[in-house]
Scaffold this active site. Structure first.
Site, PDB file in Angstrom:
ATOM      1  N   LEU A  36     -38.782   9.340  70.997  1.00 31.90           N
ATOM      2  CA  LEU A  36     -38.564  10.610  71.684  1.00 31.90           C
ATOM      3  C   LEU A  36     -37.336  11.339  71.150  1.00 31.90           C
ATOM      4  CD1 LEU A  36     -39.194   9.463  75.379  1.00 31.90           C
ATOM      5  CD2 LEU A  36     -40.729  10.844  73.960  1.00 31.90           C
ATOM      6  N   LYS A  59     -34.155   3.200  75.863  1.00 22.58           N
ATOM      7  CA  LYS A  59     -33.079   3.500  74.922  1.00 22.58           C
ATOM      8  C   LYS A  59     -32.621   2.203  74.281  1.00 22.58           C
ATOM      9  CE  LYS A  59     -28.565   5.826  74.795  1.00 22.58           C
ATOM     10  NZ  LYS A  59     -27.597   6.609  75.618  1.00 22.58           N
ATOM     11  N   ASP A 153     -20.341  14.020  78.137  1.00 25.53           N
ATOM     12  CA  ASP A 153     -21.155  14.649  77.096  1.00 25.53           C
ATOM     13  C   ASP A 153     -22.201  15.569  77.731  1.00 25.53           C
ATOM     14  OD1 ASP A 153     -21.966  15.298  74.539  1.00 25.53           O
ATOM     15  OD2 ASP A 153     -23.207  13.513  74.272  1.00 25.53           O
TER      16      ASP A 153
END
Length: 332
Positions: A36, A59, A153
């Site tokens: 992805l 992840k 972030d």
């Protein structure tokens, strides 16, 4: 590397694979389907949870991270904190651990696109849509800050936009990538000297200079993201990275009305305070910023203008109101 294995060898181990090489492999009970997205230290796969038969996002962190014991311990600890964040605008973490030499994180798969893709396709958003998205992201950030997690972030690529529930809420925003690796990298010597965590277009001055950060660095980054939602571009545009860093450190926040003259002056004032160079001059919370943004845009103030962090009192003629962080989601 893939091209260096002799012909006839079996499939690469997850720790030695390149992004995309693991398509179809099973890792820790998840069948990896396709990539992805990817970054410098991780790759995210769409995957099937074979135990529960649901689609998830997995992840996988870079193999060298698993070899650092300090990082591994922090990863486990911070993964547990992230998994405990029960908030409608935070992508839920289902599972985290280590398998075959790779650290992994399994989370909800969100169907939709991220804010980066939305801005690239549609350009500047209306002030109403900007406020709708910003209040959801702000609510998620403040919930994380209440658990001593700082995102570090905040950027359009980390805001996922899914279909909303009704015409009054046409989009549902999810904040993702709470930087479980980012904070740990800076504390374990895995980043190079002078390197900081964050994306240059949205990074707070204190991150650049290496000073301690708290939730107010996310206020700054959210201000930069809101600026881009309203104008189609980040607040500072420079020819190279060093000039961009200098601008974040030294140049005053640009006036959003120079790029969009139709916006009320109050919107510009809210953005200037959110992007103040000194953390103490910014809003104390993300929802406080969005309350000022909403008021400056002339939108209905609702509960935010009354004080998002105020104590919640029961309504005399009905059930208790939602907690402060949930009000922007469940109340108009």
């Amino acid at each position: 590397m893939a091209g260096e294995r002799p012909a006839g060898d079996g499939p690469p181990s997850p720790a030695a694979a390149e992004p995309g090489e693991l398509d179809g492999r099973t890792l820790a009970g998840y069948r990896l389907e396709h990539v992805l997205g990817r970054g410098g230290m991780a790759v995210v796969y769409r995957a099937e949870d074979l135990r529960l038969g649901r689609t998830v996002a997995v992840k996988l962190l870079a193999p060298e991270l698993a070899r650092n014991e300090t990082f591994r311990q922090r990863f486990v600890r911070e993964s547990h904190i992230a998994a405990s964040l029960d908030h409608p605008n935070i992508v839920p973490v289902y599972d985290a651990g280590e398998a075959e030499g790779v650290l992994y994180l399994a989370m909800r798969y969100v169907r939709g696109r991220d804010l980066r893709a939305l801005l690239d396709r549609e350009g500047p958003l209306t002030s109403a849509q900007t406020v709708r998205i910003a209040v959801q992201v702000a609510s998620a950030l403040d919930a994380a800050h209440a658990h001593d997690l700082v995102h570090r972030d905040v950027k359009p690529g980390n805001v996922l936009i899914a279909e909303g529930t009704d015409p009054d809420h046409p989009e549902h925003a999810y904040l993702t990538d709470f930087g479980l690796t980012k904070k740990s990298l800076s504390l374990t010597g895995l980043t190079s000297v002078g390197q900081f965590v964050g994306t240059l277009d949205y990074v707070a001055p204190e991150q650049i200079s290496g000073r301690p950060v708290d939730g107010r660095c996310d206020v700054y980054s959210l201000g930069c993201v809101v600026f881009e939602m309203l104008t189609g571009g980040p607040p500072y545009r420079r020819d190279d990275d060093l000039a961009l860093l200098w601008a974040h450190l030294n140049d005053p926040p640009p006036d959003v009305r120079e790029r969009r003259a139709d916006l009320p002056a109050g919107v510009g004032a809210a953005l200037r305070r959110a992007m103040a160079k000194r953390p103490g001059e910014r809003y104390g919370s993300c929802l406080e910023f969005v309350a000022a943004l909403r008021a400056g845009a002339g939108a209905a103030p609702g509960v935010l203008q009354a004080g998002a962090g105020a104590a919640t009192a029961p309504r005399p003629d009905g059930p208790p109101r939602p907690p402060a962080w949930a009000r922007p989601v469940f109340e108009p």
